[in-house]
Design a protein around this motif. Structure first.
Motif, PDB file in Angstrom:
ATOM      1  N   GLU A 166      64.836  13.115   8.838  1.00 14.11           N
ATOM      2  CA  GLU A 166      64.403  12.069   9.776  1.00 14.11           C
ATOM      3  C   GLU A 166      63.138  12.484  10.513  1.00 14.11           C
ATOM      4  N   TRP A 167      63.032  13.774  10.891  1.00 11.20           N
ATOM      5  CA  TRP A 167      61.817  14.255  11.556  1.00 11.20           C
ATOM      6  C   TRP A 167      60.632  14.263  10.600  1.00 11.20           C
ATOM      7  N   LEU A 168      60.881  14.635   9.352  1.00 10.82           N
ATOM      8  CA  LEU A 168      59.807  14.649   8.367  1.00 10.82           C
ATOM      9  C   LEU A 168      59.274  13.242   8.112  1.00 10.82           C
ATOM     10  N   ALA A 169      60.154  12.270   8.146  1.00  8.74           N
ATOM     11  CA  ALA A 169      59.721  10.883   7.921  1.00  8.74           C
ATOM     12  C   ALA A 169      58.730  10.437   8.986  1.00  8.74           C
ATOM     13  N   ALA A 219      57.650  21.096   3.640  1.00  5.95           N
ATOM     14  CA  ALA A 219      57.781  19.875   4.444  1.00  5.95           C
ATOM     15  C   ALA A 219      57.371  18.649   3.633  1.00  5.95           C
ATOM     16  N   ILE A 220      56.268  18.754   2.923  1.00  2.00           N
ATOM     17  CA  ILE A 220      55.768  17.612   2.158  1.00  2.00           C
ATOM     18  C   ILE A 220      56.688  17.293   0.980  1.00  2.00           C
ATOM     19  N   ARG A 221      57.284  18.349   0.384  1.00  4.89           N
ATOM     20  CA  ARG A 221      58.222  18.126  -0.723  1.00  4.89           C
ATOM     21  C   ARG A 221      59.592  17.672  -0.221  1.00  4.89           C
ATOM     22  N   GLY A 222      59.833  17.849   1.092  1.00  7.75           N
ATOM     23  CA  GLY A 222      61.134  17.478   1.639  1.00  7.75           C
ATOM     24  C   GLY A 222      62.231  18.474   1.309  1.00  7.75           C
TER      25      GLY A 222
END
Length: 435
Positions: free
Chosen positions: A350-353, A318-321
């Motif tokens: 978009e959710w990760l942002a 998640a942090i690395r995208g």
């Protein structure tokens, strides 16, 4: 006791029948309505159902009220209208009369209360769903707190839970497979039984005290075994200020508190494989030197090594995208359905942002994050409205339910603390994000 159990059953059965009537009436009334009207009518009905459930459960102590409290924290399991209505059950419950508390103490400890305590305050300083807490003094002069479970709570636990589940299912609140319902309610049932066993909680307190022994700024009450039983738990008195008071302190102190709360949860998950999963603000107290006192170790969830490593990989991806790996993790966690439906990478990005902002990981956020002015929860609600076409590909997961509850609770603790802090060094410490 049988009469009391019968009254509980009738009250819950009456609630279930009433909700069934509302659901049927709503379905028939809007049979020929267009999609928008049906959705609005369902939302209105859910709000009405939520209020009815909250009012009924609020009148009843015990496991059934605890179920309502748990339900309010799972907005991915229950419709937001129902979860919002149930939030008021998080407030302190009205106390039980001292005469009943005295009988419970004497029945459990098999000794007159005046012999085991030299002083026992009749008015509790905290009352909740399954018990209340009184200040007392031991004959040795030591100040203690005594957690007293309400009579017969454990007797009604399973029947209460069954009735609430039936009411929610009839209302159409549990929009998921029967298999998933079984998994989720088994998780809730186990959590309830754990919280009702004060012998198990006493053991948890000893284990977590040993685990956190090197952090002098994290205080966990000590168990007084001679004055404890399955339904009575006597602990050393460890006092502090409320989260509301702590929110008025200097940001430097609030940063120490936020750091300890982060270590408290993440340290347990990745170092102990067991986790305190009830981060309600009432389960913590705070001191002006930045120390944190932690209470209520009944709601503990244990995880396997494979589960913990999957959580770590998920966070790293998640942090690395890395949305491809992230989607595979979601399938493994039981959150994403394993089918051929294509969900574009932009959906996850978009959710990760939104979700990674408080972690202060570039490019999502630079420097300190101001939790007092966090808009993440508002952004998430707005994003949900534009993502509905993909939502049937996702479902609650029994594996992550208690973890979600913990993360969400700690997020709100930091919001209400009003801290400004850069969490990225802590994230790097626990997740070891590769360059």
């Amino acid at each position: 006791m049988a009469n009391s159990s019968g009254k509980r059953f009738m009250k819950l059965a009456g609630m279930t029948a009433s909700i069934a009537g509302k659901a049927a009436k709503n379905s028939l009334k809007h049979l020929s309505s267009d999609e928008e009207k049906r959705l609005q009518a369902r939302s209105d009905m859910m709000q009405d159902v939520g209020i009815q459930i909250a009012e009924t459960l609020g009148e009843m102590k015990g496991a059934v009220m605890k179920v309502g409290q748990i339900a309010s924290q799972y907005k991915d399991v229950f419709p937001p209208e129902v979860a919002t209505a149930l939030e008021k059950l998080q407030k302190d419950a009205p106390p039980m009369p001292y005469s009943q508390i005295k009988k419970q103490v004497e029945r459990e400890l098999k000794t007159p209360i005046g012999e085991v305590f030299s002083a026992f305050e009749e008015t509790p300083f905290a009352a909740a769903s399954i018990g209340q807490v009184h200040k007392a003094t031991l004959p040795s002069g030591q100040k203690v707190v005594v957690k007293v479970q309400y009579p017969d709570v454990d007797e009604n636990c399973d029947s209460d839970l069954k009735q609430v589940r039936m009411a929610l299912r009839i209302a159409g609140v549990l929009n998921m497979s029967r298999e998933l319902q079984e998994q989720l309610f088994a998780e809730i049932r186990q959590s309830l039984h754990d919280e009702l066993d004060y012998v198990k909680e006493a053991n948890n307190l000893r284990v977590f005290s040993a685990f956190h022994a090197d952090d002098k700024g994290l205080i966990i009450p000590k168990v007084i075994g001679s004055h404890s039983s399955k339904r009575i738990l006597t602990l050393s008195e460890e006092m502090g200020e409320s989260l509301t008071t702590a929110s008025t302190w200097d940001n430097e102190i609030k940063q120490k508190i936020a750091t300890r709360l982060f270590h408290f949860s993440a340290g347990q998950l990745f170092g102990l494989y067991r986790m305190h999963c009830d981060p309600h603000p009432g389960n913590f107290a705070f001191r002006p030197d930045g120390s944190v006192v932690a209470y209520d170790f009944g709601g503990i969830r244990s995880y396997s090594d494979s589960e913990v490593q999957l959580f770590r990989r998920f966070a790293q991806h998640a942090i690395r995208g890395d949305v491809t790996a992230l989607e595979q993790d979601l399938v493994a966690l039981g959150i994403r359905s394993d089918d051929d439906t294509n969900i574009p990478g932009s959906f996850y990005e978009e959710w990760l942002a939104i979700g990674l902002k408080p972690l202060s990981i570039p490019p999502f956020h630079e420097g300190e994050f101001d939790f007092a002015n966090s808009q993440i929860h508002h952004e998430a609600i707005a994003k949900m409205r534009t993502s509905l076409k993909y939502f049937n590909q996702f479902q609650p997961s029994a594996t992550t339910m208690m973890l979600d509850r913990t993360i969400s609770g700690q997020y709100w603790n930091l919001v209400n603390l009003g801290v400004k802090i850069d969490l990225s060094p802590l994230v790097e410490e626990y997740f070891a994000i590769p360059d």
